[in-house]
Design an enzyme around this catalytic site. Structure first.
Site, PDB file in Angstrom:
ATOM      1  N   ARG A 189      41.028  46.814  29.581  1.00 51.75           N
ATOM      2  CA  ARG A 189      41.116  47.770  30.692  1.00 51.75           C
ATOM      3  C   ARG A 189      40.536  47.240  31.995  1.00 51.75           C
ATOM      4  O   ARG A 189      40.926  47.679  33.052  1.00 51.75           O
ATOM      5  CB  ARG A 189      40.422  49.077  30.296  1.00 51.75           C
ATOM      6  N   VAL A 190      39.585  46.333  31.919  1.00 51.12           N
ATOM      7  CA  VAL A 190      38.978  45.857  33.168  1.00 51.12           C
ATOM      8  C   VAL A 190      39.119  44.360  33.367  1.00 51.12           C
ATOM      9  O   VAL A 190      38.889  43.857  34.455  1.00 51.12           O
ATOM     10  CB  VAL A 190      37.481  46.249  33.264  1.00 51.12           C
TER      11      VAL A 190
END
Lengths: 512, 114
Positions: A375-376
């Site tokens: 996600r990051v």
């Protein structure tokens, strides 16, 4: 050796005694009422605090875990066969902590900091509490630096950033630990020298409830690869008390925090949190806490969330250090919707999902790219790898869809067939041997050469050999390309032209 | 019988911080075997809480009276404990006050060892 005189010793002792104060001793004590399954029920200890370390008569250590109206429940950190009813318990006035220092590098310790490698005891260092509140939002900054695993499939499609929490999930025997170990090996400072902007990474491997033979094997492998010099192993094995297994990840992260506070980057691997949850379930059931779903206690989510929240990327004002956490979760029969897997999936910033079907068809690492996500990490990826990975994801997704269609045996047009063939080569190039992490430029080379279509005419079976020889060829004949790819900048047209030229030259000389 | 009620019975068994035999005899007749176990354990615990244990290295005249004034309404139990070498050890519930020579020597030894 110089002779030490008796007078000198006496003088030293006298000097020390001048600063010694003989005060009355005031102690708050308790008495053992019951000893069962590693949990002591004690009366007294009215001033004890939650999580406090206590000592028994023969020196055994316990941890206050429940404070009731009439009694205190203590979990034993040592073996407790010799503890009898009526034995005295002394308070220490301290919360459980571990000494963390540079001395720990290359060492194997238990969660109390006691060496398991037969070497000297660690006496110096910063006293780090095992339980600590994670840094707040003001102290943090977004993840922006990559943590390279050296695994093509991960670095290109599921990139991990420093300060991220990326879960590795899958059934037993699918290579979850292998990915973690490869990532540690890839942090070797010599490897990282290719990228001057990167700080070296200190690695911590936390073994929870594992077989001693497995841990010994991992240590042996790290030693062989020269990775133990920058790695700390915190081990609470299957034969250790369950309380030690419960404490192991907290001890690991406490050590990590000590390095992070000095502005260093740390990678911590929790192998695995399923066993950690089991240990906590066992403790909770013995303590008589109410059981919830799958007999886990009500605070099982908090157990892992408070641990993983301690993985952080600090801002420059706070030293700029980071802790990257890679927890491992073992699923049963591929069920990722079980209680603990769903909990940890929701806590982490992405997951690498390993699938048995892929493993059995020889795709190793058996990463299911469709279900895996970071996600990051995308923000931390370099422009160089980003420029090839975007196309890679798309081509693989199309291939999966078309391959499913092709199974029906229907006639396909040429464009579709070409796409399937390209997909096969992509799948093949993403395969990687264990303990052979690659540098980023070589990862880019491998992916680029397939995406560009330059290997479409090479048989799928020959791809692994082609890749190895291709890497060697470029390294020896075109070091400038490696240099350009190492910069991390987007691949420009000049580099592409150089790459095309070099690849064509290589194809002429190589015999497959 | 709920434990809360049993605890109340333990409280009621004491009059002016002293165990009342008549009350105990009346209560005991009403309890089952398990309840009785809990009740007796509670009585012992309460008795311990109401007592102050003095470990003295040697026999000292008038020590009981001295401590009675310090701990009013408490039972003072004095033991002779020569292992203390000199001085006293006072145990008040779960608090221990160690004022003995043995403690001082132990402390010096551990200090020098450090």
């Amino acid at each position: 050796m110089a002779d030490i005189k008796t007078e000198d010793i006496i003088k030293q002792l006298e000097k020390r005694l001048t600063s010694f104060a003989i005060d009355a001793k005031v102690e708050n004590i308790g008495q053992v009422e019951k000893n069962s399954d590693g949990v002591i029920v004690a009366s007294g200890l009215s001033e004890a605090i939650m999580g406090e370390k206590v000592y028994f008569e023969k020196g055994e250590i316990g941890l206050v875990f429940n404070l009731n109206e009439d009694f205190v429940s203590i979990i034993l950190i040592d073996r407790g066969e010799n503890i009898k009813e009526g034995d005295k318990i002394k308070r220490s006035g301290q919360l459980l902590s571990i000494l963390a220092s540079e001395e720990l590098k290359g060492r194997i310790i238990n969660p109390l900091g006691i060496p398991l490698d037969g070497k000297l005891k660690i006496k110096n260092g910063e006293d780090m509490p095992l339980e600590r509140i994670a840094p707040g939002v003001v102290q943090r900054e977004p993840v922006d630096t990559p943590l390279k695993t050296g695994i093509k499939a991960i670095d290109s499609m599921i990139p991990i950033g420093r300060g991220q929490r990326e879960l590795i999930i899958g059934d037993r025997g699918l290579g979850k630990t292998a990915i973690a170990i490869d990532t540690i090996i890839n942090q070797k400072p010599i490897r990282q020298l290719t990228d001057k902007n990167q700080k070296p990474v200190i690695c911590i491997y936390v073994a929870i409830g594992q077989k001693q033979s497995t841990v010994a094997q991992i240590i042996g492998k790290l030693k062989d690869q020269g990775a133990l010099d920058y790695t700390i192993i915190v081990a609470a094995n299957a034969s250790d008390p369950v309380s030690l297994q419960y404490l192991a990840p907290y001890a690991g992260v406490a050590i990590a925090e000590s390095f992070m506070q000095k502005g260093q980057d740390v990678l911590i691997i929790y192998d695995d949190l399923t066993k950690h949850a089991w240990a906590f379930r066992q403790i909770s059931l013995i303590l008589g806490r109410p059981a919830g779903r799958e007999a886990y206690p009500g605070d099982i989510f908090y157990l892992h969330s408070r641990l993983l929240e301690r993985a952080v990327k600090l801002n420059k004002k706070n030293g700029g250090g980071s802790i990257t956490a890679i927890p491992i979760i073992e699923t049963q029969a591929n069920d990722i919707s079980a209680y603990i897997p769903t909990n940890v999936i929701s806590i982490t910033d992405g997951q690498i999902y390993l699938q048995p079907d892929l493993f059995n068809t020889g795709i190793r690492p058996a990463i299911n790219v469709g279900n895996s996500v970071s996600r990051v990490g995308g923000a931390a990826q370099t422009a160089a790898i980003k420029s090839v990975s975007g196309k890679l994801r798309l081509e693989l997704a199309q291939y999966r869809e078309l391959a499913a269609f092709a199974q029906f045996g229907s006639e396909l047009d040429e464009a579709t067939l070409n796409q399937i063939e390209r997909g096969k080569r992509l799948t093949e190039i993403l395969k990687q041997e264990q303990y052979e992490p690659l540098d980023e430029p070589l990862e880019i080379l491998s992916i680029w050469v397939v995406i560009s279509g330059l290997v479409d005419n090479i048989p799928v079976e020959a791809i692994p050999r082609f890749e190895k020889e291709y890497h060697e060829f470029i390294k020896t004949h075109n070091p400038k390309i490696i240099e350009a790819l190492s910069s991390g900048e987007k691949i420009n047209e000049t580099t592409v032209k150089q790459l095309q030229q070099a690849t064509n030259e290589f194809k002429k000389v190589v015999t497959l | 019988m709920p434990k809360k009620l049993l605890k109340q019975l333990i409280d009621l068994s004491f009059v002016n911080n002293k165990l009342n035999q008549k009350r105990v005899e009346r209560i005991v007749r009403l309890l089952s075997r398990n309840e009785l176990k809990f009740y007796l354990k509670g009585l012992k615990k309460r008795e311990r809480e109401l007592s102050v244990f003095i470990d003295n290295a040697m026999k000292t005249v008038g020590i009981d009276e001295m401590f009675k004034s310090i701990f009013p309404n408490r039972k003072i139990v004095v033991n002779i404990n020569p292992s203390l070498l000199l001085g006293l050890r006072i145990t008040d519930n779960d608090n221990v006050f160690e004022l003995s020579l043995k403690n001082s020597l132990d402390k010096i030894t551990s200090y020098l060892e450090e």
